[in-house]
Write an enzyme that holds these catalytic residues in place. Structure first.
Site, short mmCIF file in Angstrom:
data_model
loop_
_atom_site.label_atom_id
_atom_site.label_comp_id
_atom_site.label_asym_id
_atom_site.label_seq_id
_atom_site.Cartn_x
_atom_site.Cartn_y
_atom_site.Cartn_z
N GLU A 1 -19.32 -6.10 10.59
CA GLU A 1 -20.27 -5.39 11.44
C GLU A 1 -21.31 -6.33 12.05
O GLU A 1 -21.73 -6.12 13.21
CB GLU A 1 -20.96 -4.28 10.64
CG GLU A 1 -20.07 -3.12 10.27
CD GLU A 1 -19.23 -3.37 9.03
OE1 GLU A 1 -18.38 -2.52 8.70
OE2 GLU A 1 -19.41 -4.44 8.39
N ARG B 1 -25.11 -2.52 7.90
CA ARG B 1 -24.78 -3.91 7.56
C ARG B 1 -25.08 -4.87 8.71
O ARG B 1 -25.12 -6.08 8.52
CB ARG B 1 -23.31 -3.99 7.16
CG ARG B 1 -22.98 -3.18 5.93
CD ARG B 1 -21.48 -2.87 5.82
NE ARG B 1 -20.69 -4.04 5.52
CZ ARG B 1 -20.20 -4.35 4.32
NH1 ARG B 1 -20.45 -3.56 3.30
NH2 ARG B 1 -19.47 -5.42 4.14
N LYS C 1 0.85 -1.20 0.00
CA LYS C 1 0.00 0.00 0.00
C LYS C 1 0.88 1.24 0.00
O LYS C 1 1.86 1.32 0.75
CB LYS C 1 -0.92 -0.01 1.22
CG LYS C 1 -2.01 1.05 1.19
CD LYS C 1 -3.01 0.85 2.31
CE LYS C 1 -4.15 1.85 2.21
NZ LYS C 1 -5.14 1.67 3.29
#
Length: 640
Positions: A374, A402, A288
């Site tokens: 979640e 969610r 990243k």
């Protein structure tokens, strides 16, 4: 901030669409990737946005578009905050200066924006399910569908939906290509057994050894695959250090491979395109923030940034005039936790965004990051509450959606005292509709036994944290917006509020404005404008959408010609509950004029927060106009 000149990109300048990549040599594709990385850095330096994730997939983006026939082949980016290089290659380069701005390019993939965005995304773990849908549609004869390729990050694999999709795809045995972009970093470092498993896959297997072995084996490949392939499925499977989990789910596993080695990527993708018959997973290791030193050395890999200097990485940020709501929440929660060792905090892969990184530094054994999960996070909190702990389930409004079934079934139905701290409530600016906290008031306040609060300012937030900590009679939620507070004086310590009781802010006449949440500052501004016209509204802060302050609301209705409610939420929320209360008490029979100001029945695209609320009709000017309208003041009269 002085703008850095655009980089020289002679090859990239020749790419109008992905088909142009397919006319280039592999060597040229490597140069395109270098130029694309420089162009991405330059573009984001001018607008701000998600940077690190896109830099990590530059080579992969070029290779995918060069090998596959996009847009006929469907390329689906999970979450899609890594899609800026993809946008540049797919005809949107000239629009990158509008990224995440009003009427500009979305920061995520968006179906209405380009045929190269077959599926929109901004929430994690959806790509494999969507790609499988495309694959099945293709096999059932849906026109214009070729291969389906899902690119999913290792962090997104912590989401249960990704495993559900892998399980189903392995069962169906459809030709499906999943690329695991493994950079050991989503927004925060990934957590859990999956992260450990992926680390073990490549821990003792240097890329240079893989590359050398691959080059030595090219001569053994079938003739048609030798040119440009260099990586056939069988050869890679022979080199794999073990993809047992994925193979048990029904996938052929290829890797791990170096996601920044263009030769490797092109060879693997060409071989897979030629030879794959069923579901296949390619495990690519990336970094990243690759190629931009400030991002590579940032703790989050340069995940998101404001405008910045390309040379130094220094960001252009306006100085803060007040503490952020998130910081006030975190500090307030730590105050409560210091006095109550039953308080625990739970987040779903957003420790920094929710402020729980601060909590974790002080109370490491009482802070849990469950990953992008979640649903699990909510039920985990339900279990903690049932055990006697005091869990604060700290999730952005848009992501809490969610876990709604778990809120209903596992928390509310059992009347468990889970505390929901809902960050990013309301409209959030550049992330747009996908991240707006528009619906939590409505979807929480219709649940029996649920207490729903909204902070009008940072001082109120501190009191609501204390209220939630003290509340043990069922679930309780409090919402607060993104960004800075209003700059009010903060109490040293929060004090529990009386459940279901609002507060009077200003006494007035004729019209009452009842605010729920952070629009109160706009209501105050509107009141000043109205007072200049000889109209002095009453202003009250509801504090609670559930239970309602019946006494306050009925008093406002009784003492005024008109009552206006305002909230940063969709229809069906606070205003609807007030209307129900008024109807049940036959208040409308007295001639009360009632209006409810809510978010419109539409998804509002990205812009600055003030502009988004102007588009929604919830700024001070809009409130002033609504008051004048309900009192029968003509617009021309108002302007006179």
């Amino acid at each position: 901030m002085t703008e850095t000149p655009a980089p020289e990109t002679p090859l990239l300048d020749r790419i109008a669409e992905p088909a142009d990549l397919r006319n280039l040599s592999d060597r040229d594709l490597r140069q395109v990737a270098d130029e694309l990385r420089s162009e991405t850095i330059h573009a984001v330096s001018r607008t701000g946005g998600h940077l690190g994730a896109g830099l990590g997939v530059v080579e992969l983006t070029v290779a995918l578009h060069a090998v596959f026939d996009t847009p006929r082949d469907k390329l689906i980016w999970d979450v899609s905050h890594q899609c800026y290089p993809h946008k540049i290659l797919t005809g949107r380069r000239s629009q990158m200066n509008t990224l995440r701005q009003k009427d500009g390019l979305s920061g995520f993939t968006k179906r209405t924006e380009s045929p190269y965005d077959p599926f929109g995304a901004a929430h994690a773990s959806t790509s494999i399910s969507a790609a499988l849908g495309f694959a099945v549609g293709r096999d059932l004869g849906a026109p214009g569908n070729g291969d389906a390729i899902a690119v999913i990050g290792d962090g997104a694999l912590t989401g249960g939906m990704a495993f559900e999709a892998l399980n189903h795809a392995g069962h169906l045995k459809k030709r499906l290509i999943v690329i695991l972009n493994d950079n050991e970093m989503s927004i925060a470092p990934p957590v859990g057994a999956m992260s450990s498993y992926l680390s073990r896959l490549y821990a003792g297997n240097p890329f240079q050894d893989l590359k050398a072995a691959a080059k030595g084996a090219v001569g053994f490949l079938p003739g048609p695959l030798q040119e440009g392939a260099r990586r056939a499925k069988e050869m890679l499977k022979g080199m794999t250090v073990g993809g047992t989990l994925f193979e048990e789910l029904g996938f052929s596993y290829v890797g791990p491979i170096d996601g920044h080695d263009m030769e490797t990527l092109l060879g693997v993708l060409r071989a897979v395109k030629t030879r794959a018959t069923g579901p296949i997973l390619i495990h690519a290791i990336t970094k990243k923030g690759k190629g931009f030193r400030p991002a590579e050395h940032a703790s989050d890999g340069g995940h998101a940034t404001a405008r910045f200097n390309v040379t130094t990485g220094a960001q252009s940020k306006a100085p803060s005039n007040a503490p952020s709501y998130t910081k006030v929440f975190a500090e307030s929660l730590m105050q409560e936790a210091a006095d109550d060792d039953r308080i625990v905090a739970v987040t779903a892969a957003m420790p920094d965004g929710t402020g729980l990184n601060l909590f974790a530094e002080r109370f490491s054994s009482r802070c849990f990051d469950v990953g992008i999960a979640e649903q699990h996070g909510v039920t985990f909190c339900a279990g903690l509450a049932a055990s006697g702990m005091k869990p604060f389930c700290t999730i952005y409004s848009t992501f809490l959606q969610r876990g709604y079934d778990q809120i209903v079934h596992d928390v509310a139905l059992q009347r468990l005292p889970v505390r929901f701290a809902i960050d990013r409530a309301g409209l959030v600016g550049a992330d747009g509709a996908t991240h707006a906290g528009s619906f939590d008031i409505a979807y929480l306040s219709n649940l029996p036994g649920m207490v729903v609060m909204a902070a009008a300012d940072e001082a109120e937030l501190r009191h609501m944290v204390a209220t939630a900590a003290a509340h043990d009679d069922g679930p309780i939620a409090f919402r607060f917006p993104r960004g800075e507070g209003v700059g009010c004086d903060l109490p040293e310590r929060g004090a529990p509020l009386e459940i279901g009781k609002g507060r009077m802010i200003h006494e007035g006449s004729r019209v009452a404005i009842l605010s729920f949440g952070a629009r109160l500052a706009e209501v105050e501004a509107a009141r000043e404008k109205l007072m200049a016209r000889g109209i002095t509204p009453t202003v009250a802060d509801a504090r609670f959408a559930k239970p309602l302050d019946r006494e306050l609301i009925l008093q406002l209705a009784r003492d005024h010609e008109a009552l206006i409610t305002i909230e940063e939420g969709a229809v069906g929320g606070f205003g609807s509950h007030v209307a129900q209360l008024l109807a049940e008490n036959a208040v409308f029979d007295t001639g009360l004029r009632f209006r409810s100001m809510v978010l419109p029945d539409a998804f509002i695209d990205q812009a600055g927060p003030h502009q988004m609320y102007a588009d929604a009709g919830l700024n001070s000017d809009d409130i002033e106009r609504r008051v004048l309208s309900v009192l029968g003041v003509d617009v021309l009269e108002r302007r006179a």
